[in-house]
Scaffold this motif. Structure first.
Motif, PDB file in Angstrom:
ATOM      1  N   ALA A  35       0.814  -1.219   0.000  1.00 23.57           N
ATOM      2  CA  ALA A  35       0.000   0.000   0.000  1.00 23.57           C
ATOM      3  C   ALA A  35       0.852   1.276   0.000  1.00 23.57           C
ATOM      4  N   PRO A  36       1.986   1.332   0.716  1.00 22.52           N
ATOM      5  CA  PRO A  36       2.811   2.545   0.630  1.00 22.52           C
ATOM      6  C   PRO A  36       3.373   2.789  -0.777  1.00 22.52           C
ATOM      7  N   VAL A  37       3.673   1.726  -1.505  1.00 20.27           N
ATOM      8  CA  VAL A  37       4.148   1.875  -2.888  1.00 20.27           C
ATOM      9  C   VAL A  37       3.032   2.463  -3.741  1.00 20.27           C
ATOM     10  N   HIS A  38       1.849   1.905  -3.600  1.00 20.05           N
ATOM     11  CA  HIS A  38       0.668   2.385  -4.317  1.00 20.05           C
ATOM     12  C   HIS A  38       0.405   3.858  -3.989  1.00 20.05           C
ATOM     13  N   ALA A  39       0.479   4.209  -2.706  1.00 18.66           N
ATOM     14  CA  ALA A  39       0.212   5.587  -2.283  1.00 18.66           C
ATOM     15  C   ALA A  39       1.237   6.558  -2.868  1.00 18.66           C
ATOM     16  N   HIS A  40       2.500   6.173  -2.879  1.00 12.51           N
ATOM     17  CA  HIS A  40       3.525   7.084  -3.391  1.00 12.51           C
ATOM     18  C   HIS A  40       3.500   7.184  -4.912  1.00 12.51           C
ATOM     19  N   LEU A  41       3.117   6.128  -5.599  1.00 12.28           N
ATOM     20  CA  LEU A  41       2.923   6.242  -7.048  1.00 12.28           C
ATOM     21  C   LEU A  41       1.841   7.265  -7.352  1.00 12.28           C
ATOM     22  N   ASN A  42       0.771   7.217  -6.570  1.00 15.90           N
ATOM     23  CA  ASN A  42      -0.330   8.144  -6.802  1.00 15.90           C
ATOM     24  C   ASN A  42      -0.030   9.549  -6.303  1.00 15.90           C
ATOM     25  N   LEU A  82      11.447   6.194  -8.930  1.00 17.17           N
ATOM     26  CA  LEU A  82      12.384   5.429  -8.099  1.00 17.17           C
ATOM     27  C   LEU A  82      11.968   5.353  -6.629  1.00 17.17           C
ATOM     28  N   PHE A  83      11.270   6.360  -6.137  1.00 17.24           N
ATOM     29  CA  PHE A  83      10.878   6.336  -4.733  1.00 17.24           C
ATOM     30  C   PHE A  83       9.927   5.180  -4.418  1.00 17.24           C
ATOM     31  N   PRO A  84       8.863   4.963  -5.196  1.00 14.77           N
ATOM     32  CA  PRO A  84       8.032   3.782  -4.930  1.00 14.77           C
ATOM     33  C   PRO A  84       8.812   2.472  -5.080  1.00 14.77           C
ATOM     34  N   ALA A  85       9.735   2.414  -6.052  1.00 13.06           N
ATOM     35  CA  ALA A  85      10.566   1.218  -6.188  1.00 13.06           C
ATOM     36  C   ALA A  85      11.437   1.034  -4.945  1.00 13.06           C
ATOM     37  N   GLY A  86      11.951   2.136  -4.417  1.00 20.00           N
ATOM     38  CA  GLY A  86      12.742   2.070  -3.194  1.00 20.00           C
ATOM     39  C   GLY A  86      11.917   1.637  -1.995  1.00 20.00           C
ATOM     40  N   ILE A  87      10.688   2.078  -1.924  1.00 18.59           N
ATOM     41  CA  ILE A  87       9.800   1.643  -0.844  1.00 18.59           C
ATOM     42  C   ILE A  87       9.544   0.148  -0.976  1.00 18.59           C
ATOM     43  N   TRP A  88       9.337  -0.326  -2.201  1.00 18.04           N
ATOM     44  CA  TRP A  88       9.137  -1.760  -2.431  1.00 18.04           C
ATOM     45  C   TRP A  88      10.356  -2.550  -1.952  1.00 18.04           C
ATOM     46  N   SER A  90      12.524  -1.627   0.249  1.00 16.90           N
ATOM     47  CA  SER A  90      12.582  -1.509   1.699  1.00 16.90           C
ATOM     48  C   SER A  90      11.617  -2.482   2.370  1.00 16.90           C
ATOM     49  N   ILE A  91      10.421  -2.616   1.816  1.00 19.64           N
ATOM     50  CA  ILE A  91       9.419  -3.515   2.385  1.00 19.64           C
ATOM     51  C   ILE A  91       9.817  -4.978   2.175  1.00 19.64           C
ATOM     52  N   THR A  92      10.231  -5.308   0.963  1.00 17.05           N
ATOM     53  CA  THR A  92      10.466  -6.721   0.636  1.00 17.05           C
ATOM     54  C   THR A  92      11.877  -7.210   0.965  1.00 17.05           C
ATOM     55  N   GLN A  93      12.872  -6.328   0.900  1.00 17.07           N
ATOM     56  CA  GLN A  93      14.258  -6.750   1.100  1.00 17.07           C
ATOM     57  C   GLN A  93      14.903  -6.104   2.331  1.00 17.07           C
ATOM     58  N   GLY A  94      14.228  -5.143   2.935  1.00 21.77           N
ATOM     59  CA  GLY A  94      14.811  -4.438   4.067  1.00 21.77           C
ATOM     60  C   GLY A  94      15.930  -3.483   3.673  1.00 21.77           C
ATOM     61  N   GLU A  95      15.970  -3.085   2.409  1.00 19.96           N
ATOM     62  CA  GLU A  95      17.029  -2.222   1.878  1.00 19.96           C
ATOM     63  C   GLU A  95      16.459  -0.831   1.578  1.00 19.96           C
ATOM     64  N   PRO A  96      16.765   0.176   2.429  1.00 17.65           N
ATOM     65  CA  PRO A  96      16.179   1.504   2.248  1.00 17.65           C
ATOM     66  C   PRO A  96      16.987   2.445   1.349  1.00 17.65           C
ATOM     67  N   GLY A  97      18.109   2.008   0.805  1.00 20.10           N
ATOM     68  CA  GLY A  97      19.007   2.905   0.082  1.00 20.10           C
ATOM     69  C   GLY A  97      18.369   3.636  -1.090  1.00 20.10           C
ATOM     70  N   LEU A  98      17.645   2.918  -1.932  1.00 21.73           N
ATOM     71  CA  LEU A  98      17.028   3.555  -3.096  1.00 21.73           C
ATOM     72  C   LEU A  98      15.964   4.558  -2.676  1.00 21.73           C
TER      73      LEU A  98
END
Length: 136
Positions: A35-42, A82-88, A90-98
């Motif tokens: 949902a955060p990815v969806h929200a930031h895309l929108n 890139l921000f929604p991809a980075g959130i994805w 972060s959620i799935t891999q625990g990697e917040p760098g992007l």
């Protein structure tokens, strides 16, 4: 007239399409982890980029300088994707760098936008001839 506003609206619509598709997919699967990815895309993608396009359409003087316009467009559209991809990640891999990098790119784009608005707002007004004098 510059086509920059149209490019912002096209990028915004792609983000809207991706956000809507992701939202439908989450609804069908009853899995709202992204949902955060969806929200930031929108929010960043659709809303902010569309508003940028409308602002540039309303004040075409903001598009007069090509280089700042291109830099800002690349920062804003790149970060909105890139921000929604980075959130994805972060959620799935625990990697917040992007997400961190994209948020800093977004911040730079917003700063550039503010600087351009301030420059336009505080530039000297053009001198106008009185109505009874002919224009040369």
């Amino acid at each position: 007239m510059s086509r920059l506003p149209l490019f912002y609206l096209i990028a915004a619509t792609f983000c809207l399409l991706a956000g809507v598709c992701l939202g439908i997919g989450m609804g069908i699967a009853h899995d709202f982890q992204l949902a955060p990815v969806h929200a930031h895309l929108n929010l960043l993608g659709w809303t902010s980029l569309a508003l940028m396009g409308l602002v540039f359409r309303a004040w075409p003087e903001l598009c007069a300088s090509v280089m700042p316009s291109v830099i800002q467009f690349c920062l804003m559209v790149g970060a909105a994707l890139l921000f929604p991809a980075g959130i994805w990640l972060s959620i799935t891999q625990g990697e917040p760098g992007l997400a961190i990098g994209a948020s800093l790119a977004w911040l730079a784009g917003v700063g550039l936008f503010l600087a351009r608005l301030l420059r336009l707002a505080f530039r000297p007004a053009p001198r106008r001839l009185p109505a009874f004098l002919p224009a040369e």
